[in-house]
Design an enzyme around this catalytic site. Structure first.
Site, PDB file in Angstrom:
ATOM      1  N   GLY A 203       0.821  -1.207   0.000  1.00 24.48           N
ATOM      2  CA  GLY A 203       0.000   0.000   0.000  1.00 24.48           C
ATOM      3  C   GLY A 203       0.849   1.249   0.000  1.00 24.48           C
ATOM      4  N   ASN A 204       0.231   2.378   0.298  1.00 24.60           N
ATOM      5  CA  ASN A 204       0.960   3.639   0.380  1.00 24.60           C
ATOM      6  C   ASN A 204       0.362   4.506   1.484  1.00 24.60           C
ATOM      7  OD1 ASN A 204      -1.196   5.406  -0.869  1.00 24.60           O
ATOM      8  ND2 ASN A 204      -0.822   4.012  -2.598  1.00 24.60           N
ATOM      9  N   ARG A 205       0.917   5.680   1.669  1.00 27.10           N
ATOM     10  CA  ARG A 205       0.563   6.522   2.819  1.00 27.10           C
ATOM     11  C   ARG A 205      -0.604   7.477   2.552  1.00 27.10           C
ATOM     12  NH1 ARG A 205       4.736   6.563   6.640  1.00 27.10           N
ATOM     13  NH2 ARG A 205       6.684   5.611   5.937  1.00 27.10           N
TER      14      ARG A 205
END
Length: 396
Positions: A203-205
């Protein structure tokens, strides 16, 4: 002015009133006779600190049916029942609240609440369309528990989200036209997750805050908004049709479906560029401290797919999140703008302490026609309006 119509959701308007007064606004409450069957006059007076206006005959020498509407900076009606929407659309003036609606020359915001069948009835939909055609903002009701055991679309949006929509209208001012009335705007938000096994993902932030800010701003400007949200833990924006997704492919399918016939598509989400080549059906075990090898494949570029098939007149806005310094980020954004065949691209520098999850953002907006807008650090709400200003320019 806070108008309250006669629905069970009238009790939630008490919380909306509290938020409006505690943020420094002077609020006069105008309940209908039916609303007073749910919440009494004393409650409205105590929470507002103002006299409550209930009919056209009290203090008739002050001509309240004209004066109250003229003096208002904003009229919010919450809840707005099917009956109230019908009377407003027909231009009736059979009580104080409908008189206020006819005399007001400021922005007007309706927050509907009713049973699903009433909201979906062709008469209600025609009334809503009529009101929106006049530049009045009518929020989409929320989906959830209704009166009794019923569940569906028709629930009053959360007071905090109605308050946010009201603040957006106040900030735009009485003379700011609802320039997205009749437009359908699709917005994406958040970050996708690509599952590795049942408990792990790539995923990412991305928090989704910028996409949600754009959705709220578009609602306040009169648009019909479809918000496709990937793994976002924020309150649902009042007035937007929300579609929740998890993976990049789910985001792709939802956006392609929503974009058909849309006037603008704003790709503020952060889709994962890669996904595992294979999903492992059971949790990957750690064996003697040896990490497994993870093979990745590339995800489809949703914005580029939209750009390749973009119908005439549709405005496509892409985003470029870069970790380079500003000028290198702009160069990368220019390349992405051309490759994705977008009309606009919003370039910003991101990182652990930049943009993701923050309340402010600094960006450069590039246009396919060669324009460049370098913006100072702004709140994400303000940046949302700057982006929509450029979208409106493209419509013109």
């Amino acid at each position: 002015m806070l108008g309250v119509a006669g629905g069970i959701a009238a009790y939630k308007a008490c919380e909306l009133l509290r938020q409006l007064t505690e943020s420094g606004h002077q609020v006069r409450v105008v309940p209908t006779a039916a609303a007073l069957s749910f919440v009494g006059e004393a409650t409205w007076a105590a929470l507002s600190g103002q006299p409550v206006s209930t009919d056209v005959w009290t203090d008739a020498h002050e001509v309240p049916h004209v004066r109250l509407g003229r003096e208002a900076d904003l009229v919010v009606v919450a809840p707005a029942t099917a009956d109230l929407l019908a009377r407003a659309a027909a231009g009736l003036a059979d009580d104080l609240l409908t008189n206020v609606l006819l005399t007001a020359r400021c922005p007007i915001l309706f927050a509907p609440a009713m049973h699903t069948e009433m909201w979906e009835h062709p008469a209600t939909q025609a009334n809503v369309a009529t009101l929106r055609s006049r530049g009045i903002v009518v929020l989409e009701p929320a989906v959830g528990r209704l009166t009794g055991a019923d569940t569906g679309k028709g629930r009053l949006p959360e007071p905090a989200e109605i308050f946010a929509a009201a603040v957006r209208l106040l900030r735009r001012g009485a003379d700011a036209a609802p320039d997205l009335v009749g437009r359908h705007v699709v917005v994406t938000a958040g970050g996708t997750r690509e599952p590795i096994d049942p408990v792990r993902f790539i995923g990412n932030r991305s928090s989704g805050k910028q996409g949600y800010a754009i959705a709220r701003a578009a609602v306040a400007r009169g648009a019909k908004v479809t918000l496709v949200a990937a793994n976002v833990g924020l309150p649902d924006p009042a007035g937007a049709d929300l579609v929740r997704v998890e993976t990049t492919e789910q985001l792709r399918q939802a956006v392609l479906a929503a974009a058909s016939g849309a006037d603008a598509v704003i790709m503020a989400a952060a889709p994962a560029d890669f996904r595992p080549a294979e999903f492992v059906a059971s949790k990957i075990k750690k064996v003697d401290g040896v990490a497994p090898t993870l093979e990745l494949v590339t995800n489809p570029d949703i914005a580029a797919e939209l750009g390749a098939a973009k119908p005439a007149g549709q405005v496509l806005v892409a985003f470029a999140a870069e970790t380079a310094d500003l000028e290198r980020a702009v160069a990368a954004g220019q390349e992405k703008l051309l490759r994705k065949r977008a009309d606009l691209i919003v370039v910003n520098e991101v990182g652990v302490d930049k943009t993701f999850g923050a309340e402010h953002n600094q960006a450069v907006i590039l246009g396919a026609d060669g324009i460049r807008y370098t913006l100072p650090e702004l709140s994400k709400d303000d940046l949302a309006d700057r982006i929509l200003d450029r979208v409106v320019d493209r419509f013109a």
